[in-house]
Write a protein that holds these residues in place. Structure first.
Motif, mmCIF file in Angstrom:
data_model
loop_
_atom_site.group_PDB
_atom_site.id
_atom_site.type_symbol
_atom_site.label_atom_id
_atom_site.label_comp_id
_atom_site.label_asym_id
_atom_site.label_seq_id
_atom_site.Cartn_x
_atom_site.Cartn_y
_atom_site.Cartn_z
ATOM 1 N N PRO A 106 57.392 76.441 24.426
ATOM 2 C CA PRO A 106 57.301 75.216 25.702
ATOM 3 C C PRO A 106 57.219 73.776 25.080
ATOM 4 N N ASN A 107 57.759 72.830 25.547
ATOM 5 C CA ASN A 107 57.372 71.586 25.761
ATOM 6 C C ASN A 107 56.779 70.617 26.020
ATOM 7 N N ARG A 108 56.398 71.856 27.423
ATOM 8 C CA ARG A 108 55.095 71.489 28.339
ATOM 9 C C ARG A 108 53.529 72.830 28.061
ATOM 10 N N LEU A 109 52.146 71.706 28.325
ATOM 11 C CA LEU A 109 51.152 72.534 28.111
ATOM 12 C C LEU A 109 50.162 71.592 29.152
ATOM 13 N N LEU A 110 49.559 73.279 30.721
ATOM 14 C CA LEU A 110 48.877 72.291 31.376
ATOM 15 C C LEU A 110 47.692 73.379 31.059
ATOM 16 N N TYR A 111 46.915 73.143 31.401
ATOM 17 C CA TYR A 111 44.996 73.183 31.504
ATOM 18 C C TYR A 111 44.495 72.521 32.325
ATOM 19 N N ASN A 112 43.398 73.809 32.686
ATOM 20 C CA ASN A 112 42.466 73.883 34.131
ATOM 21 C C ASN A 112 41.536 73.074 33.154
ATOM 22 N N LEU A 113 40.880 72.193 33.164
ATOM 23 C CA LEU A 113 39.445 72.115 32.217
ATOM 24 C C LEU A 113 38.148 72.455 32.738
ATOM 25 N N ALA A 114 38.508 72.096 33.991
ATOM 26 C CA ALA A 114 37.201 72.962 34.563
ATOM 27 C C ALA A 114 36.983 74.856 34.050
ATOM 28 N N GLU A 118 38.481 74.027 26.025
ATOM 29 C CA GLU A 118 39.536 73.520 24.601
ATOM 30 C C GLU A 118 40.535 73.867 24.636
ATOM 31 N N GLU A 119 41.200 73.955 25.843
ATOM 32 C CA GLU A 119 42.810 73.392 25.749
ATOM 33 C C GLU A 119 43.477 74.935 24.801
#
Length: 161
Positions: A106-114, A118-119
């Motif tokens: 993927p050219n995008r990465l989505l994380y929920n930091l809560a 550490e993504e």
């Protein structure tokens, strides 16, 4: 999650630990206010004066419900070859440099930091609506930015003697 240290003994209490996200763009309005010249709205700064938050006069986040955006100004292999990121609340979307994306990745990465500070696990496929909202916020911010004023030149190779 990068440490940020401020010292102003006459104003800031010692040992304060501030947990909300701030950005380097907050330095100018904070320094201007400290010098007695608070930022004016016509300056159109991305940052805010952090002093009231660090002294406890204001609580919460100075960037609540606001997109914090970053981009690398230098585009090594063309206009789309720029890594970027946007954070809103606990969500962070990263745009990966086009030259570093391998086929099938993927050219995008989505994380929920809560839940994933550490993504490690991208949630892009599970939350495309959140990714789209963040990307829209980033594109709006990017459209307001001036083009980079400089270009980095490659390091000069010197021949061994």
């Amino acid at each position: 999650r990068v440490p940020f240290v401020a010292q102003w003994p006459a104003v800031l209490p010692a040992g304060v630990k501030y947990e909300y996200p701030v950005t380097s763009r907050d330095i100018l309005p904070t320094a201007a206010a400290a010098a007695g010249h608070p930022a004016q709205s016509n300056w159109k700064l991305d940052g805010v004066d952090l002093t009231p938050y660090l002294t406890g006069k204001k609580s919460g986040s100075p960037h609540e419900n606001e997109a914090l955006c970053w981009r690398l100004a230098v585009r090594p292999k063309g206009p789309d070859d720029v890594p970027w990121a946007v954070r809103m609340g606990d969500w962070k979307l990263i745009g990966v440099r086009s030259s570093s994306v391998k086929e099938g990745q993927p050219n995008r990465l989505l994380y929920n930091l809560a839940s994933d500070p550490e993504e490690k696990d991208s949630l892009l496929e599970k939350h495309p609506d959140i990714a789209q909202r963040l990307e829209t916020a980033y594109c709006k911010w990017e459209a307001e930015m001036a083009p980079p004023a400089w270009r980095l030149k490659p390091a000069i190779k010197r021949e061994a003697k």
